[in-house]
Every structure is written in C-alpha cells, then in structure tokens.
Design a protein around this motif. Structure first.
Motif, PDB file in Angstrom:
ATOM      1  N   THR A 360       0.858  -1.271   0.044  1.00 12.06           N
ATOM      2  CA  THR A 360      -0.042  -0.035   0.016  1.00 12.06           C
ATOM      3  C   THR A 360       0.849   1.322   0.054  1.00 12.06           C
ATOM      4  OG1 THR A 360      -0.312  -0.187   2.331  1.00 12.06           O
ATOM      5  CG2 THR A 360      -2.003  -1.064   1.117  1.00 12.06           C
ATOM      6  N   SER A 363       2.685   1.762  -3.430  1.00 12.74           N
ATOM      7  CA  SER A 363       1.586   2.425  -4.351  1.00 12.74           C
ATOM      8  C   SER A 363       1.460   3.745  -4.191  1.00 12.74           C
ATOM      9  CB  SER A 363       0.517   1.364  -4.462  1.00 12.74           C
ATOM     10  OG  SER A 363       0.612  -0.024  -4.604  1.00 12.74           O
ATOM     11  N   ILE A 364       1.030   4.262  -3.307  1.00 13.95           N
ATOM     12  CA  ILE A 364       0.855   5.714  -3.094  1.00 13.95           C
ATOM     13  C   ILE A 364       2.242   6.431  -3.211  1.00 13.95           C
ATOM     14  CG2 ILE A 364       1.473   6.048  -0.710  1.00 13.95           C
ATOM     15  CD1 ILE A 364      -1.661   7.130  -2.566  1.00 13.95           C
ATOM     16  N   MET A 424      -7.958   0.808  -5.073  1.00 11.83           N
ATOM     17  CA  MET A 424      -6.748   1.242  -5.639  1.00 11.83           C
ATOM     18  C   MET A 424      -6.549   0.707  -7.340  1.00 11.83           C
ATOM     19  SD  MET A 424      -4.193   1.559  -2.488  1.00 11.83           S
ATOM     20  CE  MET A 424      -3.012   2.279  -3.231  1.00 11.83           C
ATOM     21  N   GLY A 427      -8.467   2.187  -9.701  1.00  5.90           N
ATOM     22  CA  GLY A 427      -8.004   3.492 -10.112  1.00  5.90           C
ATOM     23  C   GLY A 427      -6.751   3.445 -10.878  1.00  5.90           C
ATOM     24  N   ILE A 428      -5.812   2.873 -10.589  1.00 10.19           N
ATOM     25  CA  ILE A 428      -4.934   2.627 -11.296  1.00 10.19           C
ATOM     26  C   ILE A 428      -5.101   2.346 -12.763  1.00 10.19           C
ATOM     27  CG2 ILE A 428      -2.511   1.421 -11.719  1.00 10.19           C
ATOM     28  CD1 ILE A 428      -2.439   1.202  -8.752  1.00 10.19           C
ATOM     29  N   ILE A 453      -7.962   6.393  -5.463  1.00 11.01           N
ATOM     30  CA  ILE A 453      -6.667   6.136  -4.721  1.00 11.01           C
ATOM     31  C   ILE A 453      -6.720   6.815  -3.741  1.00 11.01           C
ATOM     32  CG2 ILE A 453      -4.266   6.085  -5.077  1.00 11.01           C
ATOM     33  CD1 ILE A 453      -4.609   5.947  -8.026  1.00 11.01           C
ATOM     34  N   TYR A 454      -6.904   8.142  -3.580  1.00 11.01           N
ATOM     35  CA  TYR A 454      -6.604   9.002  -2.443  1.00 11.01           C
ATOM     36  C   TYR A 454      -7.669   9.102  -1.524  1.00 11.01           C
ATOM     37  CZ  TYR A 454      -1.931  10.608  -3.990  1.00 11.01           C
ATOM     38  OH  TYR A 454      -0.570  10.686  -4.541  1.00 11.01           O
ATOM     39  N   GLY A 457      -9.324   4.024  -1.564  1.00 16.35           N
ATOM     40  CA  GLY A 457      -8.549   2.986  -1.783  1.00 16.35           C
ATOM     41  C   GLY A 457      -7.881   2.955  -0.541  1.00 16.35           C
ATOM     42  N   TYR A 458      -6.612   3.747  -0.676  1.00 16.42           N
ATOM     43  CA  TYR A 458      -5.443   3.917   0.291  1.00 16.42           C
ATOM     44  C   TYR A 458      -5.893   4.050   1.681  1.00 16.42           C
ATOM     45  CZ  TYR A 458      -1.113   5.144   2.308  1.00 16.42           C
ATOM     46  OH  TYR A 458       0.017   5.373   3.232  1.00 16.42           O
TER      47      TYR A 458
END
Length: 539
Positions: A360, A363-364, A424, A427-428, A453-454, A457-458
């Motif tokens: 995690t 990825s961010i 996430m 989103g990617i 993502i922001y 997911g994260y």
C-alpha cells in the motif's frame, strides 16, 4: 451485638418521665450470628413511651425472640441523639462507598471504551501531522525544484526516496528510545531534527545541486521517523477493541499531512512564482521553493513549544502481566503453531502485515513521485492545479478515515484491506492506455483516478493494515515492532519511487501501473486466503 447479648431490665425515665421525640430503626443482618435491634418511639405529643424490640439469630440464621428483653425500655434522649448521629455517619459512609464504587466502575468502563490520555493523544496527532506536512507542503514544488537545479525524473525518484530512507534509518531506534527515555524526549528530539531539515531544504536553491536536495530530504525523513513511536503511544492509551478507530484517527491526521497540505504548497507556488514577487537578503531567499520550507520551520518551532508545555513526563506504560484467560491462552496456542516454512503463525502474520504495508505504501509513493509530472504531461495541468486535485481528494480521504469507526462495525479488518486494495487497482487501471505524443487527455480521468486512490482505496486499506498489525501484536511491547512496521513502509517509499523513475525513463508510465496492479493483486489474494488465520489471531 451478638445473639447471646442480654438487654438491660432497668427502666430509664427521660425528661421528667416523658419519652424522647426521636425515631431510630437499625437492622444488622450481614452475619447470621448477629441479631437485629429495632427501636421505635412515639412523639412527645402522643405520650407513648419509647419501645425496644430485640431478636437474636442463631448460627442457622433462624430468628428467635429473646425472652430476657421483653417489656419496655426507656432511653435517655441524649443517648438516642448519639445513636442517631452514629447511624447517620454509617449511612453517609455507606453512600460514599457506593458512590466511590460506582465512580470506579464508570472510570473502568470509560478506560475500556475510550482513550486514557486525551491531551497526549492530541499532541501526538500534531507530531504526526507535522512530520508528514514536511513532505506534503513541498509536494507541488518538488518537481519544479528538481528541474530548476538540473534534475530529471530519476533525480526526482531519488529525492522522494531520500525522505523514506531517512525514516527507515531511525524508526527502530526511535522505537527503542521511546521505551528507554520516554515519549516526551523522543518526540522533542525528532521535531528538532525536522526543524533542521526545513532550514537545509530552504538552501537547496542557493547550493544548486540535486545531491544537496537529497541530503535535506534525508534529514527531514529522520525527523519524521516516529510513526512507530506515535502508534505505540496510541496502542498504550487505547483499548484493544477500539484501537482500529483511534489508529484510523491517527492515520487520518498523517494522511492529511501529505495529501491535504499540498494546498499550502500550491498556494505558495502560485503566490511567489510571479516575477518580482520573491525576496532575497544574502543567503535568505524567499520564493516559490523556499516559502514552504520556512513555513514548516515556523510550525516546528510552535510544536516544540507545545511539547514542552503539554506533553511532559510521557513514558512507556508498563502493563502488569495478568493471568491469561482460557480464551487468550487458546489464541496464543494457535499463534504458536509452526507453519510449513518453519516459523510460527504469529511471525508469519506479522511478516504478512509488513508486506501489506509495503504494497500500500509503495503504491501511493509511486503516485507521490510521478503524480505532478504525469498531470503536466498527459492532462496539461499546472503543478499548482495538480496539487489542488490531490489535496481535494486527500480531504475526502481524511473524512473517510474519520468514519472508520462506523465502517469497522460493519466490515472486518481483512475485508477493509481487500476492498481498499481493489479500489486502488481500479483507480490505477483507469489511467492506463492514455495517449502519448502531445495529445491531451480529459482531466476528469485524472480526478476519478485520484479520488479512487487517495479518497477511498489507500486510506481505508492501509489503515486497516495498521489496525490489524496492532491487534495481532496485542499485549506484546509495541514500540519496537511498530518501529519495524514503519521501517517496512519507509523501505517501500524508498524503493518504489526509484523504480517508478527508472521504469518511466526507460519504458513508459504504463509499465509502472502494471507493476503496481500486480503487487496489489498478489497482496489481495494472500490476504483473502489467510483471512481465517488472521481473524483467529485477533478474536
């Protein structure tokens, strides 16, 4: 008075033969060998004499009338006043003991359900906020700064990774310091290092070297390497059953530090990027790159004052070892089972949580590295606009984190981890296949990807990983283990940015997206397959 006591046969006259105007009723039946006395008397107006009835109880608890006490006994009013005063004192004492006992129960319930050191919790939240602000505020200006001193995306990757490299150097050490020297000294020292890092960062433009930027980033990372310490403090002052909620609040603060505060950096960039808006006096330069650093210097000074006043004498809480319940013993027995690879289930789950943290956080970190450059090249956004997009989505993510308490009542930690990672990945994937060669893509795709993502997911997935790890550790010392947990995340933030920079430079950004999807997909599969084991360890 025991069961063999004899009542006096004498008669006493009070107040000239008139009875006293008092009423007393006392019963004692705590012990089956103890009798009871009940005295009743009439008023002065009635003329009825004071009467006393006496009965005794034998060892079996059966009450018998005492023949020796038959008749009427007159008492002096002074004696009756004294008896009533004694009885009132006993009654008040019993009421006080009952109140004290009730307060004790209430205190225990509050301690079991709530946090035991609210002031300390707020200060720790400030420490976490400022630690991640030291990179969040600089986020919109990092790529323009690297370009201005002759760097490229590879140097940008190293600069972003340097921050996490500083964290990984000291996280276990700070965790040990919190046990040895206490939380106060550890957090005061780390904040002072952040202050030094901001001052070094402000001189990057004067030095004009990407290497000096990396040094400044390392110092900032060292100062903010207290995530394990702050999480250990929260684990010390919160009950196990509500720990995910308080960890979510702490993560919300951390998340706000590096996803919401880019608003501040974007505002500084827009304010000072205009020609003639900067200030220079010797080595002091105030422009779009240094303003965020000096702003953080001021914030660090204020935090040092707050710690000195409101966070004194916070030391590691050493909990007394309690006798394990049969339920806890069964959990420990299950955790100590050996797996096929030769380690216990407990160690395997601890390692697994650290790898989930890597997935995690890594990825961010890739989006932290390439987010601004990607927005400029594919969506024709200014860095200030892209920073505002991230800040807006980060604000929604903070709201999601603050609602984790309600979400945790519906979903388990494992379900939130898998669900967060899945969002996430979606989103990617939404960013893959964008055209290159100067063709501009619609900005709404960037907004949707950043939101998934922001905002969802994260924050949810990563916070559930932290809560799960803390619950698995349980009553064991959490300072050092959470320090290693934070180091694993910092290692991911160090490796993934460098990887992203090289892959983008050699191939394309789609290659980065494919790698991230594979890492998150594998993590989801292992978490889902191990769900029963994980849930048995935290039951």
């Amino acid at each position: 008075m025991d069961g063999n006591s004899q009542l006096p046969s004498d008669s006493y006259e009070a107040n000239g033969g008139r009875p006293a105007a008092h009423t007393i009723s006392t019963v004692s039946n705590d012990d089956p060998t103890t009798g009871y006395v009940r005295m009743q008397e009439g008023g002065l107006e009635s003329g009825n004499p004071t009467t006393l009835e006496y009965a005794a109880a034998d060892n079996s608890g059966t009450t018998h009338n005492n023949s020796a006490s038959s008749g009427m006994v007159h008492f002096d009013s002074i004696a009756l006043d004294k008896a009533r005063a004694d009885e009132q004192h006993v009654s008040e004492r019993d009421d006080y003991e009952q109140l004290t006992y009730a307060e004790s129960i209430l205190s225990s319930v509050l301690t079991a359900d709530c946090i035991s050191d609210p002031a300390g919790f707020y200060v720790v939240c400030l420490v976490v906020l400022i630690g991640d602000m030291s990179r969040g505020v600089m986020f919109p200006t990092m790529w323009p700064l690297v370009e201005s001193i002759g760097g490229d995306t590879v140097w940008l990757g190293y600069a972003v990774a340097a921050f996490s490299f500083g964290r990984i150097l000291v996280s276990p050490m700070f965790g040990s310091w919190s046990i040895k020297y206490g939380y106060t000294r550890t957090l005061f020292c780390s904040t002072a290092v952040i202050l030094l890092g901001t001052l070094l960062y402000a001189q990057v433009g004067n030095v004009g070297s990407p290497l000096f930027l990396i040094v400044a980033q390392i110092v900032l990372g060292v100062g903010s390497g207290t995530l394990g310490v702050t999480r250990a403090f929260v684990a010390d002052v919160t009950p196990t059953r509500n720990r995910t909620t308080y960890m979510a609040w702490l993560t919300a603060v951390q998340y706000a530090g590096f996803t919401v505060t880019p608003f501040i950096g974007a505002a500084f960039y827009k304010l000072f990027s205009q020609e003639g808006s900067g200030i220079q006096a010797g080595i002091f330069v105030l422009n779009e790159f240094t303003a965020p650093a000096y702003f953080m210097s001021l914030i660090c000074i204020l935090l040092l004052i707050v710690i000195s006043i409101f966070f004194q004498n916070r030391k590691r809480i050493r909990k007394d070892k309690k006798r394990k319940s049969s339920r806890q013993q069964s959990v420990d027995d299950f955790a100590n089972k050996t797996t096929s690879v030769g380690i216990t289930l407990y160690d395997a789950c601890i390692l697994g949580c650290m790898l989930l943290n890597v997935a995690t956080k890594g990825s961010i970190a890739s989006f932290e590295t390439l987010g601004i450059a990607f927005a400029e090249s594919h969506f024709d956004m200014y860095s200030s606009t892209a920073g505002s997009v991230v800040g807006s989505c980060g604000t929604v993510g903070v709201i999601a984190l603050l609602s984790m308490g309600k979400l945790a009542k519906v979903l388990t930690d494992v379900q939130m981890i898998v669900g967060g990672m899945m969002v996430m990945v979606i989103g990617i994937l939404s960013l893959m296949g964008l055209p290159d060669g100067g063709e501009i893509s619609p900005s709404w795709r960037y907004w949707i990807a950043m939101f998934l993502i922001y905002s969802v997911g994260y924050p949810i997935g990563h916070t559930a990983v932290i809560g799960l790890f803390s619950k698995i550790v349980g009553r064991r010392p959490q300072g050092t283990l959470l320090g290693w947990f934070a180091s694993a995340g910092s290692a991911a933030r160090m490796v993934f940015p460098v990887m992203s920079g090289y892959v983008t430079h050699v191939a394309s950004i789609d290659g980065v997206f494919i790698i991230l999807c594979v890492v998150l997909g594998i993590s989801m599969c292992f978490t889902f397959l191990a769900r029963d084991t994980l849930e048995n360890l935290i039951r």
